[in-house]
Structure formats: structure tokens, C-alpha cells
Design a protein around this motif. Structure first.
Motif, PDB file in Angstrom:
ATOM      1  N   ASN A  51      65.622  11.097 103.977  1.00  0.00           N
ATOM      2  CA  ASN A  51      65.912  12.235 103.100  1.00  0.00           C
ATOM      3  C   ASN A  51      65.930  11.828 101.631  1.00  0.00           C
ATOM      4  O   ASN A  51      65.496  12.582 100.757  1.00  0.00           O
ATOM      5  CB  ASN A  51      67.255  12.867 103.491  1.00  0.00           C
ATOM      6  CG  ASN A  51      67.146  13.748 104.725  1.00  0.00           C
ATOM      7  OD1 ASN A  51      66.220  14.534 104.860  1.00  0.00           O
ATOM      8  ND2 ASN A  51      68.097  13.613 105.641  1.00  0.00           N
ATOM      9  N   THR A  85      62.260  11.479 100.663  1.00  0.00           N
ATOM     10  CA  THR A  85      61.621  12.796 100.573  1.00  0.00           C
ATOM     11  C   THR A  85      62.004  13.480  99.264  1.00  0.00           C
ATOM     12  O   THR A  85      61.146  14.065  98.575  1.00  0.00           O
ATOM     13  CB  THR A  85      62.044  13.683 101.756  1.00  0.00           C
ATOM     14  OG1 THR A  85      61.627  13.065 102.972  1.00  0.00           O
ATOM     15  CG2 THR A  85      61.407  15.061 101.658  1.00  0.00           C
ATOM     16  N   ASN A 129      58.915  14.075  96.724  1.00  0.00           N
ATOM     17  CA  ASN A 129      58.472  15.469  96.603  1.00  0.00           C
ATOM     18  C   ASN A 129      58.814  16.060  95.246  1.00  0.00           C
ATOM     19  O   ASN A 129      58.073  16.901  94.718  1.00  0.00           O
ATOM     20  CB  ASN A 129      59.065  16.320  97.723  1.00  0.00           C
ATOM     21  CG  ASN A 129      58.418  16.034  99.069  1.00  0.00           C
ATOM     22  OD1 ASN A 129      57.578  15.160  99.175  1.00  0.00           O
ATOM     23  ND2 ASN A 129      58.821  16.764 100.093  1.00  0.00           N
ATOM     24  N   ILE A 152      63.695  20.265 101.288  1.00  0.00           N
ATOM     25  CA  ILE A 152      63.142  18.922 101.487  1.00  0.00           C
ATOM     26  C   ILE A 152      62.542  18.771 102.883  1.00  0.00           C
ATOM     27  O   ILE A 152      61.920  17.738 103.193  1.00  0.00           O
ATOM     28  CB  ILE A 152      64.205  17.817 101.267  1.00  0.00           C
ATOM     29  CG1 ILE A 152      65.346  17.936 102.292  1.00  0.00           C
ATOM     30  CG2 ILE A 152      64.741  17.848  99.861  1.00  0.00           C
ATOM     31  CD1 ILE A 152      66.323  16.769 102.236  1.00  0.00           C
ATOM     32  N   HIS A 153      62.692  19.794 103.707  1.00  0.00           N
ATOM     33  CA  HIS A 153      62.147  19.716 105.064  1.00  0.00           C
ATOM     34  C   HIS A 153      60.667  20.140 105.100  1.00  0.00           C
ATOM     35  O   HIS A 153      60.087  20.244 106.169  1.00  0.00           O
ATOM     36  CB  HIS A 153      62.963  20.596 106.007  1.00  0.00           C
ATOM     37  CG  HIS A 153      62.850  20.191 107.452  1.00  0.00           C
ATOM     38  ND1 HIS A 153      63.291  18.976 107.924  1.00  0.00           N
ATOM     39  CD2 HIS A 153      62.325  20.839 108.527  1.00  0.00           C
ATOM     40  CE1 HIS A 153      63.065  18.900 109.223  1.00  0.00           C
ATOM     41  NE2 HIS A 153      62.474  20.006 109.623  1.00  0.00           N
ATOM     42  N   ARG A 194      57.950  18.440 107.502  1.00  0.00           N
ATOM     43  CA  ARG A 194      58.610  17.445 108.339  1.00  0.00           C
ATOM     44  C   ARG A 194      59.022  18.064 109.675  1.00  0.00           C
ATOM     45  O   ARG A 194      59.105  19.277 109.820  1.00  0.00           O
ATOM     46  CB  ARG A 194      59.861  16.889 107.651  1.00  0.00           C
ATOM     47  CG  ARG A 194      59.618  16.232 106.326  1.00  0.00           C
ATOM     48  CD  ARG A 194      60.832  15.474 105.817  1.00  0.00           C
ATOM     49  NE  ARG A 194      62.105  16.160 106.045  1.00  0.00           N
ATOM     50  CZ  ARG A 194      63.275  15.721 105.606  1.00  0.00           C
ATOM     51  NH1 ARG A 194      63.328  14.593 104.905  1.00  0.00           N
ATOM     52  NH2 ARG A 194      64.376  16.383 105.836  1.00  0.00           N
ATOM     53  N   MET A 205      56.145   9.085 109.425  1.00  0.00           N
ATOM     54  CA  MET A 205      56.520  10.198 108.546  1.00  0.00           C
ATOM     55  C   MET A 205      55.291  10.897 107.962  1.00  0.00           C
ATOM     56  O   MET A 205      54.328  10.257 107.543  1.00  0.00           O
ATOM     57  CB  MET A 205      57.406   9.698 107.412  1.00  0.00           C
ATOM     58  CG  MET A 205      58.846   9.421 107.819  1.00  0.00           C
ATOM     59  SD  MET A 205      59.650  10.865 108.567  1.00  0.00           S
ATOM     60  CE  MET A 205      59.564  12.060 107.233  1.00  0.00           C
ATOM     61  N   GLY A 206      55.343  12.224 107.984  1.00  0.00           N
ATOM     62  CA  GLY A 206      54.261  13.042 107.459  1.00  0.00           C
ATOM     63  C   GLY A 206      53.319  13.555 108.518  1.00  0.00           C
ATOM     64  O   GLY A 206      52.407  14.328 108.215  1.00  0.00           O
ATOM     65  N   LEU A 252      51.591  15.676 101.773  1.00  0.00           N
ATOM     66  CA  LEU A 252      52.641  14.662 101.667  1.00  0.00           C
ATOM     67  C   LEU A 252      52.031  13.292 101.374  1.00  0.00           C
ATOM     68  O   LEU A 252      50.961  12.955 101.866  1.00  0.00           O
ATOM     69  CB  LEU A 252      53.441  14.599 102.970  1.00  0.00           C
ATOM     70  CG  LEU A 252      54.128  15.900 103.410  1.00  0.00           C
ATOM     71  CD1 LEU A 252      54.782  15.703 104.781  1.00  0.00           C
ATOM     72  CD2 LEU A 252      55.159  16.347 102.387  1.00  0.00           C
ATOM     73  N   MET A 262      55.946   7.143 101.194  1.00  0.00           N
ATOM     74  CA  MET A 262      57.102   7.227 102.082  1.00  0.00           C
ATOM     75  C   MET A 262      57.230   5.939 102.894  1.00  0.00           C
ATOM     76  O   MET A 262      58.321   5.363 103.020  1.00  0.00           O
ATOM     77  CB  MET A 262      56.962   8.430 103.015  1.00  0.00           C
ATOM     78  CG  MET A 262      57.998   8.496 104.132  1.00  0.00           C
ATOM     79  SD  MET A 262      59.688   8.775 103.562  1.00  0.00           S
ATOM     80  CE  MET A 262      59.598  10.522 103.151  1.00  0.00           C
TER      81      MET A 262
END
Length: 520
Positions: free
Chosen positions: A59, A62, A66, A120-121, A124, A212-213, A224, A229
Motif C-alpha cells: 500500500n 502504491t 500512483n 489506491i486499489h 489491484r 503486483m499489477g 500500472l 512496484m
């Protein structure tokens, strides 16, 4: 006085209390024993990198990425970061709950920062987030196992260095077979463990990839930055195929780790059982240093010194294999992506079992007390050197090996029937047996070995010293192998340090960038 059930391992462990709760079935009793012992050695640092920790890091990354790349309104980022920092701080308090799933972590974020925190989600899913932290936790576990393996192998190699000239019986099929340098024997076992170290490095490279992504299985319309990340989380790269990321590779990882644990446990069990083969003798040439839980006295028979540490190590190896079979069975006959083999606690307990086995073996090696004189007496009481007679007859006198083998075999049969040992076998009898064995052949009818050559052929020290093949037990080759083993151990040690430094450096950089977002 302690018993063979006492546990006092060394090394780090992750949160053992939760693991005890998830271990079920026939292995439960043994698992509780080793988990309880490891919990006593637990440190604050080793307990941090759990699911909660990695969800916090994901988190953080992210939020930073982002907001900097236009996928999150930068004006909202500081408030979201503060809410996230509060959740993490609360979870780090002694005894606090540390939720380990996205759906249990996110409500805490909403409670602190409102629904805006869910921005932030974007792009994801719990699938890619959980796949990422599972890989990260197993990755840490592999490094922990690699470190203990390196420590144990170093003990084994240094023990070998002390026994280059110690000649002992080696066993095949549970029977004394040939004389060997104890150093050469130990280096053979070390070679097996070195392959386990190779397997760890190879598995680590496959596991050191971020999912991730990839969201659930086919990516996302959000652009993303997967590579950034991965870098923040200390991964060397990304899982390339989005379907593979959470549906296939995340099921492979515990199975492959289990295979490594299994190999380590098998190598350990083989070594322990070989020690036990001769430890049961009334006058063994290997003893255990008494004290601690190395040995314990029988409650009924005062003469007995039961090999507690050997029994415990063998039992730990069996438990490790039991736990390592879990992911294989759980992955069998399920559709891709199912959660069956992915449980973090069960897989971490499996890794801890591998670490525990190696820590126990390290203590076994340090407790061994070798008696070179008794080992040589054991060799000279039997005919473990008899093959050398056949080899010399062929190498130096042209007799086919099978014919020479027949001669040596007849000598041994006669000696055992008459209760004669190699040191006092009459040379005249060797001459007679040879002549009778080759009587119907075209080979030389007189025994071609002089008495001095015959005695030398039965000398275990001379046999080992005169070996000529590369990789043999002769001192020069053993010294070479010790040097190379030390070099490999140092290289492995540097590899472990480099991988840990890379992860720690990445996480430090993430914390610094996140702190700037907080305005600290």
C-alpha cells in the motif's frame, strides 16, 4: 539431566504461535514441539515481515507510485498516506491484531481515512497482492534456510579438515565395506548439501518476481508501473504472464520449496542413520559428547547412554518431510489458482522445519567425538580392504579382476571360518589359496605378491593414501576439496548477504519516499 525431547535450536523464526494452530493431523505433536522451541528464539525483527507487514509495504508503494505517475490525485495522497501510517503503527503495537488479508486490512484503512483511501486499489486485487506477499515471505524463508544450511555445512567442512588422516570404515547395505578418510566421507555428505544450496538459489531466482499489477489473472486497464512496484518491494523483476502470476506460479512456489526441504531432510536422515549403524555397537568409534540433550541415561538401565540428539534430529527430519508433502497433496487435482497449497502459516512452518533440521544437524556435528584408534581397530578386525588384493592382482600382474576377486573372496572365506583377522593372516595360506584358485587356468600359478605387498594391500591407511583417482580420499585430493568447499561456502554467504541487502535497501528507499509523502 535433560531428555531427548528437549529442544534448544538456534536461528530466527517467524510468528510461531499462529503456525501451531494451523498444523493438524499426524504431525501435530512433533510440530508443536519444534514450534514451541523456535518461538523461544524468536526476535522482533523476524516477526515483522508477515502478511500485515507486506500489505503495508504494498500500500505504501502504491500510494507513492500512483500519486507520482498521475493515477492518484496527488492532493489526496498525503491524507491517504497518514491513514495508512496510522493503521501500520497500530498493528505494530505489542499484542495488536495484524490482519493478513486485503479484505480485513482495507476496513482499517477506511476507518482511518474514509472511502477515499480505496482510490489506491486501482488495478489491484487480493489475488495479486496475496501472491506477492506469499512470494516475499517464502523468499525470506529461503534466505533463512540458506543461512542455516551454510552454517551447518561450514561445521561439516571444518570437521572434515580435522580428520583428513582419520581412517574409518564406510558402510554399504548396512555392512562395513571399505576404508575411507573420515574427511572424504564428510565431504561426500557436504556435496549433497551443496546441491541443496544450489536448489535454494535456483528456486529463489524463480520466486524473486512480483505479481503486483496482474490483478486476478489478465491484468488491468490501469497503466500500472509493475517494474517500479517490484523494485520497491525488493523483487528482482516481475512475473511476466499475468495468468501465471497468481494462478500457476503461486502454486508452484510452496511445492518447489517443499522439494528443497525434503532433500535437506533426506540428506540429514541418511547421515544420522549412518552414525546410528555403528553407534549401536558395544564399542563404537563415534561417540557423542555427553551433556545437554546430546545423550540421556535410561530410566531403567544405568549403562545406557541413549543418543538423544540423533533421535531428535531423525524425528525432526521425518516431520519436515511430512510437512513438505502437504503442498504436493494440496496442489494435486485442483483447478489453477485455488488457495489449497498457499496457506502462509503452513508453508512457513514447513520452511521452519527445514531450518530446524539443519540446526539440529549442526549440533550433532559439533557433538561427535571420533576415536581414530578404535576406527582403525574396527577396520583391522574385518576384511574391508580385501578388494585391494584383487585390484593389485589385475593392475600390476594382469590377472582379470573377476579372477582376482575370486582369490580375495576365498581368502576372506577361509579367514572368517578360522577366526583370522587381516593383521595375522598367514602369508603361506594366501599363497596356497591363490594356487588352488587359479590351478585350472593359464594365469601365473605362483602368488605374484610378495609378503610385503600382500601386507600392504591389507593396510587401510595405505589403501586410502595410495588412491589415484580425482575426487578420492588421498590427502592431496581431500585438501583440494576442502579448499573448494570453503570457497563455495564463502560465495554462498555473500549471495545471502547480497539478497538481504537488496531487499532491505529497497524497503528503506520505499520508506524514505513514503515519509516524504507524509511530509516528515
Amino acid at each position: 539431566m535433560t531428555t531427548h525431547n528437549d529442544v534448544s535450536p538456534s536461528g530466527k523464526s517467524r510468528s510461531m504461535q499462529r503456525r501451531i494452530r494451523v498444523l493438524t493431523g499426524a504431525a501435530m505433536t512433533g510440530a508443536v514441539l519444534f514450534c514451541t522451541g523456535l518461538a523461544a528464539a524468536q526476535t522482533a525483527d523476524s516477526a515483522e515481515r508477515d502478511e500485515f507487514f507486506w500489505l503495508g509495504q504494498i500500500n505504501k508503494a502504491t500510494t507513492v507510485i500512483n500519486s507520482e505517475e498521475g493515477l492518484l490525485d496527488s492532493s489526496l495522497a498525503p491524507d491517504i498516506a497518514r491513514a495508512l501510517a496510522t493503521v501500520i503503527e497500530n498493528g505494530n503495537q505489542p499484542g495488536a491484531d495484524r490482519p493478513g488479508t486485503v479484505i480485513s486490512f482495507e476496513p482499517l484503512l477506511i476507518e482511518e481515512g474514509g472511502l477515499d483511501v480505496t482510490l489506491i486499489h486501482a488495478g489491484r486485487s487480493s489475488q495479486d497482492m496475496h501472491a506477492t506477499y506469499r512470494a516475499a515471505i517464502l523468499r525470506d524463508g529461503l534466505l533463512e534456510m540458506a543461512e542455516q544450511l551454510n552454517t551447518t555445512m561450514e561445521t561439516m567442512v571444518e570437521l572434515a579438515a580435522q580428520h583428513v588422516d582419520t581412517i574409518v570404515p564406510n558402510y554399504t547395505n548396512g555392512v562395513a565395506a571399505q576404508p575411507n578418510s573420515y574427511a572424504h566421507y564428510l565431504l561426500g555428505h557436504a556435496a549433497g548439501f551443496d546441491r541443496d544450496a544450489q536448489r535454494i538459489r535456483e528456486a529463489y531466482a524463480r520466486m524473486d518476481r512480483s505479481a503486483m499489477g496482474t490483478t486476478v489473472l489478465n491484468g488491468t486497464s490501469w497503466p500500472l508501473n509493475r517494474e517500479r512496484m517490484a523494485d520497491y518491494l525488493g523483487f528482482d523483476g516481475v512475473v511476466d504472464n499475468a495468468y501465471d502470476a497468481s494462478q500457476i506460479s503461486s502454486m508452484d512456489q510452496p511445492v518447489e520449496t517443499g522439494a528443497i526441504v525434503t532433500s535437506i531432510a533426506l540428506h540429514t536422515g541418511n547421515f544420522v542413520e549412518d552414525v546410528m549403524t555403528q553407534y549401536a555397537q558395544s564399542r563404537p568409534w563415534i561417540l557423542l559428547e555427553e551433556g545437554g540433550d546430546n545423550t540421556y541415561v535410561s530410566s531403567a538401565m544405568p549403562q545406557k547412554r541413549n543418543p538423544g540428539i540423533l533421535n531428535s534430529t531423525r524425528s525432526d527430519a521425518s516431520l519436515a518431510i511430512t510437512l513438505a508433502m502437504g503442498p504436493v497433496i494440496q496442489t494435486h487435482n485442483i483447478t489453477p489458482g485455488m488457495s489449497d497449497p498457499k496457506d502462509v502459516d503452513e508453508n512457513a512452518a514447513m520452511v521452519d522445519a527445514g531450518v530446524q533440521v539443519l540446526a539440529r544437524l549442526d549440533r550433532v556435528l559439533k557433538a561427535l567425538r571420533i576415536n581414530p584408534e578404535r576406527a582403525l581397530e574396527e577396520l583391522n578386525s574385518d576384511w574391508t580392504a580385501s578388494q585391494e588384493v584383487a585390484d593389485i592382482l589385475m593392475r600390476d600382474h594382469g590377472l582379470p579382476f573377476r579372477e582376482g576377486h575370486h582369490v580375495a573372496s576365498e581368502i576372506v572365506s577361509y579367514a572368517r571360518a578360522e577366526g583370522i583377522t587381516p593383521l595375522n593372516f598367514p602369508y603361506a595360506e594366501a599363497q596356497r589359496i591363490y594356487a588352488e584358485t587359479v590351478a585350472d587356468s593359464d594365469y601365473p600359478q605362483e602368488f605374484p605378491l610378495s609378503e610385503q605387498e600382500f601386507r600392504g594391500a591389507l593396510d587401510p591407511l595405505a589403501i586410502v593414501r595410495n588412491r589415484a583417482t580425482s575426487g578420492g580420499p588421498q590427502p592431496a585430493e581431500v585438501e583440494r576439496m576442502i579448499t573448494q568447499a570453503r570457497e563455495r561456502l564463502e560465495t554462498d554467504k555473500q549471495w545471502i548477504a547480497e539478497k538481504r541487502s537488496h531487499i532491505d535497501g529497497s524497503l528503506d528507499r520505499l520508506d524514505q519516499d513514503f515519509s516524504e509523502l507524509l511530509g516528515k
